[in-house]
Design an enzyme around this catalytic site. Sequence first.
Site, mmCIF file in Angstrom:
data_model
loop_
_atom_site.group_PDB
_atom_site.id
_atom_site.type_symbol
_atom_site.label_atom_id
_atom_site.label_comp_id
_atom_site.label_asym_id
_atom_site.label_seq_id
_atom_site.Cartn_x
_atom_site.Cartn_y
_atom_site.Cartn_z
ATOM 1 C CE LYS A 189 -1.934 6.967 4.300
ATOM 2 N NZ LYS A 189 -3.383 7.047 4.357
ATOM 3 N NE ARG A 213 -1.370 11.458 12.992
ATOM 4 C CZ ARG A 213 -1.564 10.484 12.125
ATOM 5 N NH1 ARG A 213 -2.214 9.394 12.499
ATOM 6 N NH2 ARG A 213 -1.111 10.576 10.889
ATOM 7 C CE LYS A 241 -2.999 2.627 3.142
ATOM 8 N NZ LYS A 241 -4.174 2.578 4.019
ATOM 9 C CG ASP A 255 -5.379 5.980 1.808
ATOM 10 O OD1 ASP A 255 -6.207 6.833 1.434
ATOM 11 O OD2 ASP A 255 -5.230 5.662 3.009
ATOM 12 C CG HIS A 295 1.190 2.979 10.570
ATOM 13 N ND1 HIS A 295 -0.050 2.650 10.109
ATOM 14 C CD2 HIS A 295 1.358 4.300 10.267
ATOM 15 C CE1 HIS A 295 -0.612 3.731 9.562
ATOM 16 N NE2 HIS A 295 0.224 4.734 9.642
ATOM 17 C CG ASN A 321 -5.434 9.554 3.950
ATOM 18 O OD1 ASN A 321 -4.250 9.307 4.129
ATOM 19 N ND2 ASN A 321 -6.397 8.837 4.516
ATOM 20 C CG ASN A 381 -9.109 4.787 6.439
ATOM 21 O OD1 ASN A 381 -8.573 4.741 5.341
ATOM 22 N ND2 ASN A 381 -8.779 5.701 7.345
ATOM 23 C CG HIS A 396 -7.352 2.463 9.183
ATOM 24 N ND1 HIS A 396 -7.345 2.875 10.510
ATOM 25 C CD2 HIS A 396 -6.786 3.470 8.487
ATOM 26 C CE1 HIS A 396 -6.800 4.073 10.594
ATOM 27 N NE2 HIS A 396 -6.462 4.455 9.384
ATOM 28 C CB SER A 397 -2.811 0.100 10.625
ATOM 29 O OG SER A 397 -1.580 0.709 10.811
ATOM 30 C CG ASN A 398 -3.788 5.902 12.556
ATOM 31 O OD1 ASN A 398 -3.213 6.554 11.714
ATOM 32 N ND2 ASN A 398 -5.082 6.016 12.773
ATOM 33 C CD GLU A 415 -6.988 2.865 2.305
ATOM 34 O OE1 GLU A 415 -6.311 1.871 1.932
ATOM 35 O OE2 GLU A 415 -6.861 3.388 3.426
ATOM 36 C CG ASP A 421 -8.739 1.064 13.458
ATOM 37 O OD1 ASP A 421 -8.757 0.721 14.648
ATOM 38 O OD2 ASP A 421 -7.825 1.723 12.957
HETATM 39 O O1 GKR Z 1 -0.235 7.362 9.514
HETATM 40 O O2 GKR Z 1 -0.125 9.102 8.271
HETATM 41 C C1 GKR Z 1 -0.668 8.078 8.608
HETATM 42 C C2 GKR Z 1 -1.914 7.632 7.882
HETATM 43 O O3 GKR Z 1 -2.327 8.628 6.998
HETATM 44 C C3 GKR Z 1 -2.992 7.276 8.840
HETATM 45 O O4 GKR Z 1 -3.187 8.310 9.775
HETATM 46 C C4 GKR Z 1 -4.302 6.959 8.171
HETATM 47 O O5 GKR Z 1 -5.311 6.899 9.139
HETATM 48 O O6 GKR Z 1 -3.364 4.796 7.628
HETATM 49 C C5 GKR Z 1 -4.368 5.648 7.512
HETATM 50 C C6 GKR Z 1 -5.262 5.496 6.315
HETATM 51 O O7 GKR Z 1 -5.295 4.405 5.748
HETATM 52 O O8 GKR Z 1 -5.979 6.398 5.970
HETATM 53 MG MG MG Z 2 -6.882 5.085 4.393
#
Ligand code: GKR
Ligand code: MG
Length: 456
Positions: free
Chosen positions: A226, A436, A224, A255, A383, A257, A303, A354-356, A280, A327
Amino acid sequence: MLEHRTCFIHQITSYFGKTELPFLSISSDHQISNIICTPVAIGDPPLLNAAGLHAPYALRIIVEVETRSGISGISEIPGSEKILQTLWEVTPSLIGQQPSDLTRLHQILSDITVGGHDERGDNPWDQRTQVHVFSAIEVACLDIMGKIMDCPVYELLGGKVRDAVPFAAYLFYKYEGAGGSLGFDMYEGAQGWSRSRQKPALTPHEIVDQALAMVESFGFQSIKLKGGVFEPGKEVDAIMALRETFGPSMPLRYDPNALWSMDTARKWGPKMEGVLEYFEDPVRGQKKMATLRKELKMPFATNMCTTSFEEIPSSIRLHSEDIILSDHHFWGGMRACLTLHKICRTFGRGFSMHSNSHLGISLAAMVHVGAVVPDMDYALDTHYPWQEDEVIVGGKLPIENGAVRVPHGPGLGVEIDRSALEKLHANYQEAGLKERNDEIEMQKVDPQWKFEATRF
Ligand code: GKR
Ligand code: MG
């Protein structure tokens, strides 16, 4: 400790809105006697995303629910002052309750946390208090019950259907430097990754290098990226470079976002048709996702646009996505994820997680959910390779062949390393971060930078 238990742990009945645990009677010795919430700060690399830049530390809260009988159940959730305060506020009402009374615990928490500032907002991550608090308490109580009954949490959830749960390599654009100490060897045999983790990743070529190091070190079988960081053409080039390097057998996800406009998505989306396993959150909100989904020939995942049970009816009506990334922190616990899985199955949607930035307690909880879901359509996000710190005894859980073995000890199967917890709590006190905020971090690099809900 075990004499009062009665359990039939190999059956579970699920239906919308409710997942019943098997009949379980637990003596009053096991009433909740205390809840300890420890905020921690874990070293985090300078990862870029739609909301800005990761701070040198990611915040988590380690929750320990104790019983009169001396059992302690643990969980981990994303940290913020607001969530921590809420956990402290709800604690007195939970004292004296049975850890097995999850429905009642849920009612108590709903009554106390009702209202508040529970908006999901535009950030890539979810900061709603109520779901985090549900998750913290539920996971810890399941850990307690597993310990009382001497069985893993996956057995309480219906039994595992796999021994290892697959995860995806999670690539990030990033600046030089990695947060935490430099040059650590996180896992034996993962030196390639340790080196690569230090390097910048700003070009398609550097993203490919990052992917190669991650795949070689951990055996990931899906990737994946980002996005939402750079001009779309540059990010699409990175996807194409990944495709060229790994070939069509490596599933790729991308993704941004929800940072793209419809026009941008219409321009760049078609180039990734037949290349992405799923796209995504290209655009913001269910309506735009649904419109775009009809135009582009590839599956959509989210997500961001479908993030709660309240949003399921409109998600189904509009068909805003093909895959929902659950999640347990954001959907209100592990059982809520299984309920969501059932809904996804009923309406022909795919399911994943999903993750953080997180530690091993959250990873263990994800693995227990992933172990129980009968058909895990897509490798889960994590992550985990980005974080050096760990709070569990024995250090980081290994990722082998792209998967994490399901822990088989009682409860979650992981325990807190007290000295690691102390150190990570000291980090929290020194770091001075209360929540955060990737925008503030980004402004330290580029003072003019501002978050925009639609940037490209
Ligand atoms: O860790 O920067 C990040 C990600 O952008 C995360 O905050 C997102 O919530 O992993 C995430 C996502 O799939 O959107
Ligand atoms: Mg996402």
